[in-house]
Design an enzyme around this catalytic site. Structure first.
Site, PDB file in Angstrom:
ATOM      1  N   GLY A 118       0.872  -1.247   0.013  1.00 42.70           N
ATOM      2  CA  GLY A 118       0.177  -0.013   0.159  1.00 42.70           C
ATOM      3  C   GLY A 118       0.826   1.351  -0.060  1.00 42.70           C
TER       4      GLY A 118
ATOM      5  CG  ASN B  90      -3.442  -0.731 -12.904  1.00 38.12           C
ATOM      6  OD1 ASN B  90      -3.274  -0.803 -11.642  1.00 38.12           O
ATOM      7  ND2 ASN B  90      -2.741  -1.234 -13.880  1.00 38.12           N
TER       8      ASN B  90
ATOM      9  CG  HIS C 152       2.187  -1.711 -15.287  1.00 41.09           C
ATOM     10  ND1 HIS C 152       1.871  -2.831 -14.860  1.00 41.09           N
ATOM     11  CD2 HIS C 152       3.222  -1.846 -16.131  1.00 41.09           C
ATOM     12  CE1 HIS C 152       2.643  -3.728 -15.531  1.00 41.09           C
ATOM     13  NE2 HIS C 152       3.700  -3.313 -16.109  1.00 41.09           N
TER      14      HIS C 152
ATOM     15  CB  VAL D 103      -4.028  -7.599 -18.709  1.00 41.33           C
ATOM     16  CG1 VAL D 103      -3.193  -7.126 -17.431  1.00 41.33           C
ATOM     17  CG2 VAL D 103      -5.271  -8.619 -18.232  1.00 41.33           C
ATOM     18  CG  ASP D 104      -0.716  -3.932 -17.247  1.00 41.31           C
ATOM     19  OD1 ASP D 104      -1.509  -3.523 -16.157  1.00 41.31           O
ATOM     20  OD2 ASP D 104      -0.108  -4.824 -17.066  1.00 41.31           O
TER      21      ASP D 104
ATOM     22  CD  GLU E  71       4.649   2.095  -8.927  1.00 43.33           C
ATOM     23  OE1 GLU E  71       3.791   1.623  -8.560  1.00 43.33           O
ATOM     24  OE2 GLU E  71       5.769   1.344  -9.023  1.00 43.33           O
TER      25      GLU E  71
HETATM   26  C1  GAR Z   1       3.321  -1.254  -7.304  1.00 46.00           C
HETATM   27  O1  GAR Z   1       4.513  -1.004  -7.740  1.00 46.00           O
HETATM   28  C2  GAR Z   1       2.330  -1.267  -8.444  1.00 46.00           C
HETATM   29  O2  GAR Z   1       2.673  -0.319  -9.397  1.00 46.00           O
HETATM   30  C3  GAR Z   1       2.469  -2.650  -8.814  1.00 46.00           C
HETATM   31  O3  GAR Z   1       2.600  -3.436  -7.718  1.00 46.00           O
HETATM   32  C4  GAR Z   1       2.983  -2.428  -6.651  1.00 46.00           C
HETATM   33  C5  GAR Z   1       2.180  -2.324  -5.611  1.00 46.00           C
HETATM   34  O4  GAR Z   1       2.859  -1.768  -4.402  1.00 46.00           O
HETATM   35  N1  GAR Z   1       1.349  -3.072  -9.625  1.00 46.00           N
HETATM   36  C6  GAR Z   1       1.243  -4.010 -10.631  1.00 46.00           C
HETATM   37  O5  GAR Z   1       2.328  -4.462 -10.938  1.00 46.00           O
HETATM   38  C7  GAR Z   1       0.029  -4.085 -11.334  1.00 46.00           C
HETATM   39  N2  GAR Z   1       0.298  -4.735 -12.609  1.00 46.00           N
HETATM   40  P1  GAR Z   1       2.240  -0.917  -3.455  1.00 46.00           P
HETATM   41  O6  GAR Z   1       1.182  -1.830  -2.682  1.00 46.00           O
HETATM   42  O7  GAR Z   1       3.276  -0.719  -2.226  1.00 46.00           O
HETATM   43  O8  GAR Z   1       1.441   0.333  -3.890  1.00 46.00           O
END
Ligand code: GAR
Length: 219
Positions: free
Chosen positions: A12, A108, A110, A150-151, A181
């Site tokens: 999170g 989303n 990514h 997806v994506d 991010e």
């Molecule tokens: C993040 O890096 C997000 O971009 C990725 O999972 C991680 C979650 O981290 N999402 C994906 O890969 C979706 N395809 P977080 O729970 O610390 O935000």
């Protein structure tokens, strides 16, 4: 005011970036109303509870198929009058029917520069492992609308991050999160809440602030 639901499965940190942005009043009227996790042990739930946000858990394995999972999720979001869904490390693939119902209302984040290292099987650390395996010198993050592919939905924001020669998947993941991010996601949410994102022929156009104010005052 846009009521926002954030869907999570893990640590999170992206949710935390949104919580911090809300505290700085940087979500342009967006309110973090609800956090739903597909994983009962996700630390993201603790982050949400500490910020005083309502939480709920919906495990995919408690439903016979993706359709039923999507229907239960949809019901929870409708009851709360959610206007924007943010997938912040949500690791459950949503059924097509759900994506269509919420078209252009799901964002989303990514951890790569789409269309590189994305699609089925590319999530979390695996994305960074693949980037290092390929030897790319630059990677980054993308925030996009969610579609049935997806994506594959329309790209809203992207930011590049340099790969260091001694990076491991873990160090690269940390840097992409911190430098891309956690910056892009609150920005994209604010743009959505300001009504500045328009999807045209599968591409996102970002209206400048004055344009949006003019069209609102002309309505
Ligand atoms: C993040 O890096 C997000 O971009 C990725 O999972 C991680 C979650 O981290 N999402 C994906 O890969 C979706 N395809 P977080 O729970 O610390 O935000």
């Amino acid at each position: 005011m846009t009521k926002i639901a954030v869907l999570v499965s893990g640590g999170g940190t992206n949710l935390q970036a949104l919580i911090d942005a809300a505290a700085r009043d940087a979500l342009a009227g967006g309110v973090l109303d609800f956090v739903l996790s597909s994983n009962p042990d996700a630390y993201a739930l603790t982050r949400a509870q500490s910020a005083g946000i309502d939480t709920s858990v919906l495990r995919r394995r408690d439903f016979a198929d993706a359709e039923q999972y999507g229907a239960a999720l949809d019901a929870q979001l409708r009851v709360r009058d959610i206007g924007l869904i943010v997938l912040a490390g949500f690791m459950t693939v949503l059924p097509d029917s759900f994506c269509r119902k919420w078209e252009n209302k799901i964002l989303n984040v990514h951890p790569s520069l789409i269309p590189s290292f994305c699609g089925e099987g590319f999530y979390g650390l695996r994305v960074h492992e693949a980037a290092l395996q390929k030897g790319v010198k630059v990677t980054g993050a993308t925030v996009h609308f969610v579609s049935e592919v997806v994506d594959g939905g329309a790209i809203i924001l992207q930011k590049a991050v340099e790969v260091a020669p001694d990076d491991t998947p873990e160090t690269l993941q940390k840097r992409v999160m911190a430098q891309a991010e956690h910056i892009l996601l609150p920005q994209a949410v604010a743009l959505f809440c300001q009504g500045r994102l328009q999807v045209c022929d599968g591409r996102v156009q970002i209206a400048d602030e004055c344009e949006t104010e003019r069209s609102v005052s002309n309505d």
